[in-house]
Design an enzyme around this catalytic site. Structure first.
Site, mmCIF file in Angstrom:
data_model
loop_
_atom_site.group_PDB
_atom_site.id
_atom_site.type_symbol
_atom_site.label_atom_id
_atom_site.label_comp_id
_atom_site.label_asym_id
_atom_site.label_seq_id
_atom_site.Cartn_x
_atom_site.Cartn_y
_atom_site.Cartn_z
ATOM 1 N N SER A 148 58.374 17.135 48.630
ATOM 2 C CA SER A 148 59.802 17.333 48.817
ATOM 3 C C SER A 148 60.301 18.487 47.951
ATOM 4 O O SER A 148 59.894 19.629 48.150
ATOM 5 C CB SER A 148 60.542 16.017 48.531
ATOM 6 O OG SER A 148 61.864 16.064 49.002
ATOM 7 N N ASP A 224 60.472 10.677 58.891
ATOM 8 C CA ASP A 224 61.135 11.082 57.650
ATOM 9 C C ASP A 224 62.623 11.293 57.933
ATOM 10 O O ASP A 224 62.981 12.139 58.765
ATOM 11 C CB ASP A 224 60.507 12.375 57.138
ATOM 12 C CG ASP A 224 60.949 12.742 55.732
ATOM 13 O OD1 ASP A 224 62.151 12.602 55.434
ATOM 14 O OD2 ASP A 224 60.099 13.208 54.955
ATOM 15 N N HIS A 257 59.332 9.389 54.191
ATOM 16 C CA HIS A 257 59.359 10.326 53.060
ATOM 17 C C HIS A 257 58.782 9.723 51.779
ATOM 18 O O HIS A 257 58.734 10.384 50.754
ATOM 19 C CB HIS A 257 60.811 10.750 52.808
ATOM 20 C CG HIS A 257 60.984 12.007 52.020
ATOM 21 N ND1 HIS A 257 60.666 13.261 52.500
ATOM 22 C CD2 HIS A 257 61.465 12.214 50.766
ATOM 23 C CE1 HIS A 257 60.945 14.178 51.589
ATOM 24 N NE2 HIS A 257 61.423 13.574 50.522
#
Length: 279
Positions: A148, A224, A257
């Protein structure tokens, strides 16, 4: 270069340690984790940069990298994501996506963040020197990955340091922070409103401006919740295609995620790095 051991435990034949030191880059104490496989020899290093709200502990406790690193003989280093301490300013509105835990791997130029939020210098200069001085790290064989916000950091660090890393990968990276809300907030807060200055910390912009990688591995989950608004992997896909950068972009069906996603594919990434770091 002194470090203090917070903890050391045996795992997969090696040692998983957590350490702290006084950082000259951030002006604070910083904590980082290092897994060293068994063996008294110089070993390649895989750097892992974590995402928003995380510390070194998230990947250390949930990443499931040690077995693969032990097998490949790779040191795994996981720094924190921002400076911390009573004197360190947080987001003025108390939001979770800026300030503590969200250093974005830049050297801030804006007040009140400029004094302490110098994560770019920390992860590119200070911590590598500290690791080399205290662990059997082969600095000629380094790889980098991240998740991320940390995927953003891994890509920009690698693109701006050609030749330093023999392998580069990322999990669900923020590939174009100059074009998404998380990045616009962070880059404005840390670097100010000059978008030209943001390009040095935007992987897609760096590629457009001529920076190159020999190849790249990226995994994203199709479930996600941040995929379409914040991550935008199609922008990286287009930039790499235009620049001739070989990109393996795995869209993992049904994954989100979280570290459930990361831990599922972590060994694949470690082995991929290992193939390039042990040649």
């Amino acid at each position: 270069m002194g470090i203090e051991s917070v903890s050391e435990v045996r795992s997969h034949g090696g040692v998983q340690g957590v350490y702290k030191h006084a950082s000259s880059a951030t002006g604070t104490d910083m904590t980082f984790a290092v897994f060293v496989p068994e063996g008294n020899r110089p070993m390649p290093v895989l750097w892992y940069l974590s995402g928003l709200t995380c510390t070194h502990a998230n990947v250390t406790e949930k990443g499931e990298y040690r077995a693969a690193c032990a097998e490949a003989g790779i040191i795994f280093v996981a720094p924190d994501t921002s400076p911390r301490g009573e004197a360190v300013p947080d987001d003025l509105d108390g939001a979770w996506d800026f300030g503590l835990g969200a250093g974005f791997y830049v050297d801030a130029t804006q007040e009140p963040y400029a004094r302490h939020y110098r994560m770019w210098s920390y992860v590119t200069e200070e911590l590598p020197a500290l690791v080399a001085a205290n662990f059997p790290a082969d600095r000629a064989r380094q790889g980098i990955t991240g998740h991320s916000m940390g995927g953003h950091g891994a890509l920009t660090v690698a693109l701006r340091h050609p030749g330093r890393f023999k392998s580069v990968s990322a999990f669900a990276p923020i590939v174009a922070p100059g074009q998404v809300p998380w990045g616009e907030k962070a880059l404005t807060g840390y670097l100010g409103g000059d978008r030209a200055a943001w390009r040095e910390h935007d992987a897609v912009a760096l590629i457009e401006d001529g920076k190159r990688l020999p190849e790249l591995l990226v995994d994203v989950g199709t479930a996600d919740p941040f995929l379409d608004k914040e991550l935008r992997p199609e922008l990286l896909e287009a930039a790499c295609a235009a620049a001739g950068i070989p990109l393996t972009l795995n869209r993992r069906e049904g994954y989100d995620h979280s570290y459930y996603f990361i831990s599922t594919f972590m060994a694949d990434h470690v082995r991929w790095h290992g193939e390039r770091l042990t040649r």
